[in-house]
Design a protein around this motif. Sequence first.
Motif, PDB file in Angstrom:
ATOM      1  N   GLN A   1       0.954  -1.277   0.064  1.00  0.00           N
ATOM      2  CA  GLN A   1      -0.104  -0.165   0.085  1.00  0.00           C
ATOM      3  C   GLN A   1       0.624   1.287  -0.079  1.00  0.00           C
ATOM      4  OE1 GLN A   1      -2.341  -0.410   3.580  1.00  0.00           O
ATOM      5  NE2 GLN A   1      -3.662  -2.223   2.440  1.00  0.00           N
ATOM      6  N   ALA A   2       2.169   1.269   0.434  1.00  0.00           N
ATOM      7  CA  ALA A   2       2.795   2.453   0.423  1.00  0.00           C
ATOM      8  C   ALA A   2       3.381   2.791  -0.792  1.00  0.00           C
ATOM      9  CB  ALA A   2       4.223   2.055   1.556  1.00  0.00           C
ATOM     10  N   GLY A   3       3.431   1.754  -1.709  1.00  0.00           N
ATOM     11  CA  GLY A   3       3.871   2.372  -2.937  1.00  0.00           C
ATOM     12  C   GLY A   3       4.209   1.262  -4.176  1.00  0.00           C
ATOM     13  N   GLY A   4       3.578   0.136  -3.774  1.00  0.00           N
ATOM     14  CA  GLY A   4       3.546  -0.986  -4.608  1.00  0.00           C
ATOM     15  C   GLY A   4       2.555  -0.938  -5.849  1.00  0.00           C
ATOM     16  N   PHE A   5       2.295   0.137  -6.616  1.00  0.00           N
ATOM     17  CA  PHE A   5       1.348   0.445  -7.693  1.00  0.00           C
ATOM     18  C   PHE A   5       1.828   1.376  -8.651  1.00  0.00           C
ATOM     19  CE2 PHE A   5       0.559   3.127  -3.827  1.00  0.00           C
ATOM     20  CZ  PHE A   5       0.603   4.231  -4.304  1.00  0.00           C
ATOM     21  N   ILE A   6       1.062   1.629  -9.809  1.00  0.00           N
ATOM     22  CA  ILE A   6       1.477   2.655 -10.695  1.00  0.00           C
ATOM     23  C   ILE A   6       0.243   3.723 -10.868  1.00  0.00           C
ATOM     24  CG2 ILE A   6       3.197   1.210 -11.827  1.00  0.00           C
ATOM     25  CD1 ILE A   6       1.213   0.724 -13.882  1.00  0.00           C
ATOM     26  N   SER A   7       0.256   4.504 -11.147  1.00  0.00           N
ATOM     27  CA  SER A   7      -0.785   5.618 -11.446  1.00  0.00           C
ATOM     28  C   SER A   7      -1.007   5.838 -12.999  1.00  0.00           C
ATOM     29  CB  SER A   7      -0.481   6.973 -10.924  1.00  0.00           C
ATOM     30  OG  SER A   7      -0.285   7.093  -9.505  1.00  0.00           O
ATOM     31  N   VAL A   8      -2.230   5.430 -13.481  1.00  0.00           N
ATOM     32  CA  VAL A   8      -2.560   5.241 -14.723  1.00  0.00           C
ATOM     33  C   VAL A   8      -4.017   5.833 -14.948  1.00  0.00           C
ATOM     34  CG1 VAL A   8      -1.087   3.283 -15.363  1.00  0.00           C
ATOM     35  CG2 VAL A   8      -3.303   2.832 -14.692  1.00  0.00           C
ATOM     36  N   PRO A   9      -4.229   6.504 -16.035  1.00  0.00           N
ATOM     37  CA  PRO A   9      -5.493   6.827 -16.386  1.00  0.00           C
ATOM     38  C   PRO A   9      -6.630   5.764 -16.321  1.00  0.00           C
ATOM     39  CG  PRO A   9      -4.168   7.706 -17.955  1.00  0.00           C
ATOM     40  CD  PRO A   9      -3.228   6.708 -17.137  1.00  0.00           C
ATOM     41  N   THR A  10      -7.744   5.964 -15.892  1.00  0.00           N
ATOM     42  CA  THR A  10      -8.778   4.907 -15.885  1.00  0.00           C
ATOM     43  C   THR A  10      -9.493   4.969 -17.406  1.00  0.00           C
ATOM     44  OG1 THR A  10     -10.474   6.463 -15.478  1.00  0.00           O
ATOM     45  CG2 THR A  10      -9.662   5.336 -13.534  1.00  0.00           C
ATOM     46  N   GLY A  11     -10.058   3.818 -17.759  1.00  0.00           N
ATOM     47  CA  GLY A  11     -10.522   3.664 -19.046  1.00  0.00           C
ATOM     48  C   GLY A  11     -10.085   2.085 -19.536  1.00  0.00           C
TER      49      GLY A  11
ATOM     50  N   THR B   1      10.078  -7.014  -0.656  1.00  0.00           N
ATOM     51  CA  THR B   1       9.891  -5.727  -0.673  1.00  0.00           C
ATOM     52  C   THR B   1      10.738  -5.351  -2.188  1.00  0.00           C
ATOM     53  OG1 THR B   1       9.914  -5.157   1.443  1.00  0.00           O
ATOM     54  CG2 THR B   1      10.122  -3.451   0.103  1.00  0.00           C
ATOM     55  N   ALA B   2      11.865  -5.807  -2.306  1.00  0.00           N
ATOM     56  CA  ALA B   2      12.751  -5.605  -3.309  1.00  0.00           C
ATOM     57  C   ALA B   2      12.151  -6.112  -4.927  1.00  0.00           C
ATOM     58  CB  ALA B   2      14.010  -6.198  -3.533  1.00  0.00           C
ATOM     59  N   ALA B   3      11.425  -7.411  -4.514  1.00  0.00           N
ATOM     60  CA  ALA B   3      10.844  -8.020  -5.769  1.00  0.00           C
ATOM     61  C   ALA B   3       9.674  -7.242  -6.161  1.00  0.00           C
ATOM     62  CB  ALA B   3      10.579  -9.352  -5.385  1.00  0.00           C
ATOM     63  N   LYS B   4       8.911  -6.545  -5.363  1.00  0.00           N
ATOM     64  CA  LYS B   4       7.676  -5.904  -5.658  1.00  0.00           C
ATOM     65  C   LYS B   4       8.270  -4.426  -6.047  1.00  0.00           C
ATOM     66  CE  LYS B   4       4.942  -8.967  -4.092  1.00  0.00           C
ATOM     67  NZ  LYS B   4       4.171  -9.736  -5.103  1.00  0.00           N
ATOM     68  N   ILE B   5       9.146  -3.891  -5.820  1.00  0.00           N
ATOM     69  CA  ILE B   5       9.726  -2.618  -6.448  1.00  0.00           C
ATOM     70  C   ILE B   5      10.413  -2.777  -7.744  1.00  0.00           C
ATOM     71  CG2 ILE B   5      11.640  -0.957  -5.998  1.00  0.00           C
ATOM     72  CD1 ILE B   5      11.198  -1.315  -2.828  1.00  0.00           C
ATOM     73  N   THR B   6      11.197  -3.861  -7.834  1.00  0.00           N
ATOM     74  CA  THR B   6      11.908  -4.128  -9.160  1.00  0.00           C
ATOM     75  C   THR B   6      10.855  -4.565  -9.874  1.00  0.00           C
ATOM     76  OG1 THR B   6      13.536  -4.876  -7.648  1.00  0.00           O
ATOM     77  CG2 THR B   6      13.337  -5.502 -10.192  1.00  0.00           C
ATOM     78  N   HIS B   7       9.924  -5.055 -10.056  1.00  0.00           N
ATOM     79  CA  HIS B   7       9.105  -5.603 -11.179  1.00  0.00           C
ATOM     80  C   HIS B   7       8.154  -4.465 -11.724  1.00  0.00           C
ATOM     81  CE1 HIS B   7       5.139  -6.225  -8.995  1.00  0.00           C
ATOM     82  NE2 HIS B   7       4.500  -6.084 -10.336  1.00  0.00           N
ATOM     83  N   LEU B   8       8.166  -3.135 -10.950  1.00  0.00           N
ATOM     84  CA  LEU B   8       7.454  -2.115 -11.414  1.00  0.00           C
ATOM     85  C   LEU B   8       8.399  -0.913 -11.773  1.00  0.00           C
ATOM     86  CD1 LEU B   8       4.781  -1.560  -8.465  1.00  0.00           C
ATOM     87  CD2 LEU B   8       4.429  -2.323 -10.976  1.00  0.00           C
ATOM     88  N   GLY B   9       9.551  -1.128 -11.328  1.00  0.00           N
ATOM     89  CA  GLY B   9      10.783   0.042 -11.525  1.00  0.00           C
ATOM     90  C   GLY B   9      11.311  -0.424 -13.019  1.00  0.00           C
ATOM     91  N   ASN B  10      11.370  -1.722 -13.375  1.00  0.00           N
ATOM     92  CA  ASN B  10      11.974  -2.033 -14.600  1.00  0.00           C
ATOM     93  C   ASN B  10      10.963  -1.880 -15.817  1.00  0.00           C
ATOM     94  OD1 ASN B  10      14.300  -2.709 -13.122  1.00  0.00           O
ATOM     95  ND2 ASN B  10      14.117  -4.869 -13.751  1.00  0.00           N
ATOM     96  N   LEU B  11       9.811  -1.485 -15.395  1.00  0.00           N
ATOM     97  CA  LEU B  11       8.903  -1.337 -16.738  1.00  0.00           C
ATOM     98  C   LEU B  11       8.675   0.281 -16.945  1.00  0.00           C
ATOM     99  CD1 LEU B  11       6.329  -3.921 -16.101  1.00  0.00           C
ATOM    100  CD2 LEU B  11       8.255  -3.902 -17.788  1.00  0.00           C
ATOM    101  N   PRO B  12       8.521   0.624 -18.240  1.00  0.00           N
ATOM    102  CA  PRO B  12       8.311   2.277 -18.390  1.00  0.00           C
ATOM    103  C   PRO B  12       6.920   2.564 -17.705  1.00  0.00           C
ATOM    104  CG  PRO B  12       7.720   0.831 -20.201  1.00  0.00           C
ATOM    105  CD  PRO B  12       8.522   0.161 -19.164  1.00  0.00           C
ATOM    106  N   GLN B  13       5.940   1.733 -17.196  1.00  0.00           N
ATOM    107  CA  GLN B  13       4.773   2.187 -16.712  1.00  0.00           C
ATOM    108  C   GLN B  13       4.655   2.716 -15.278  1.00  0.00           C
ATOM    109  OE1 GLN B  13       5.201  -0.533 -18.584  1.00  0.00           O
ATOM    110  NE2 GLN B  13       3.373  -0.734 -19.754  1.00  0.00           N
ATOM    111  N   GLY B  14       6.113   2.019 -14.607  1.00  0.00           N
ATOM    112  CA  GLY B  14       6.376   2.333 -13.422  1.00  0.00           C
ATOM    113  C   GLY B  14       7.407   3.331 -13.099  1.00  0.00           C
ATOM    114  N   ALA B  15       7.997   3.947 -14.104  1.00  0.00           N
ATOM    115  CA  ALA B  15       9.022   4.681 -14.198  1.00  0.00           C
ATOM    116  C   ALA B  15       8.953   5.998 -13.540  1.00  0.00           C
ATOM    117  CB  ALA B  15       9.586   4.887 -15.532  1.00  0.00           C
ATOM    118  N   PRO B  16       7.752   6.685 -13.610  1.00  0.00           N
ATOM    119  CA  PRO B  16       7.233   8.023 -13.085  1.00  0.00           C
ATOM    120  C   PRO B  16       7.254   7.919 -11.624  1.00  0.00           C
ATOM    121  CG  PRO B  16       5.901   7.612 -14.917  1.00  0.00           C
ATOM    122  CD  PRO B  16       6.603   6.234 -14.613  1.00  0.00           C
TER     123      PRO B  16
END
Length: 245
Positions: free
Chosen positions: A125-135, A178-193
């Motif tokens: 909940q602290a950060g394991g997500f990405i912000s994307v437009p709905t739709g 924690t590192a696995a959850k951070i890495t799998h988002l951080g390595n993708l462009p959707q998670g870069a911001p």
Amino acid sequence: MNLTLKVWRQSGPADGGQMVTYQVQDVSPDMSFLEMLDVLNERLALSGDDPIAFDHDCREGICGMCGMVINGVAHGDQRATTTCQLHMRHFKDGDTVTIEPWRAAPFPVIKDLVVDRSSFDRIIQAGGFISVPTGSAPDAHSIPVKKESADDAFDAATCIGCGACVAACPNGSASLFTAAKITHLGNLPQGAPERDTRVVAMVDQMDLEGFGGCTNTGECTAVCPKGISLDVITQMNRDYLKSAR
């Protein structure tokens, strides 16, 4: 086969616990470990005793619900295997098997072999997500991703959040999770911001939950049922040092 089971019994979080010995007869080698416990629980219920409480759900090795320390090893001594996928053919007739819950302060025992792993939820909940437009879902090829990045992200994303890494670590560290959850988002462009804010928020939450620090003993990856590499911790530490400045 006939087995002697020494099982941790604890009636509640505030109660003391103890190892209780049970004899289990006529165990089929084709049973899974949890099916063997099911058989024992049926016999306990028929005799009026309290069945052993343990976590389970899919029993297919993908949900991360099952988890117990078997003969001193998280999930048992079969590599890359969850408890629900461990079969009794790996034991011998007459064996004594000890069964305990995960042992870590941030995983308090609820009852018997069931522990509260909601600390993992709070890290996510602290950060394991990405912000994307709905739709509607975007086209799969709308954002090019290098194969190396996709492979690394997929390897990290196989983490099922079972908590074996914490149970095996002598420091009770949640760094691999924690590192696995951070890495799998951080390595993708959707998670870069949110890459920089994500790593700081999740690592800080991990510390707030009371998990210990990583000292690179490697016990976590040795028991991880998905074989997640220590490389994810290296990336997490690198990102944290860069982002926390």
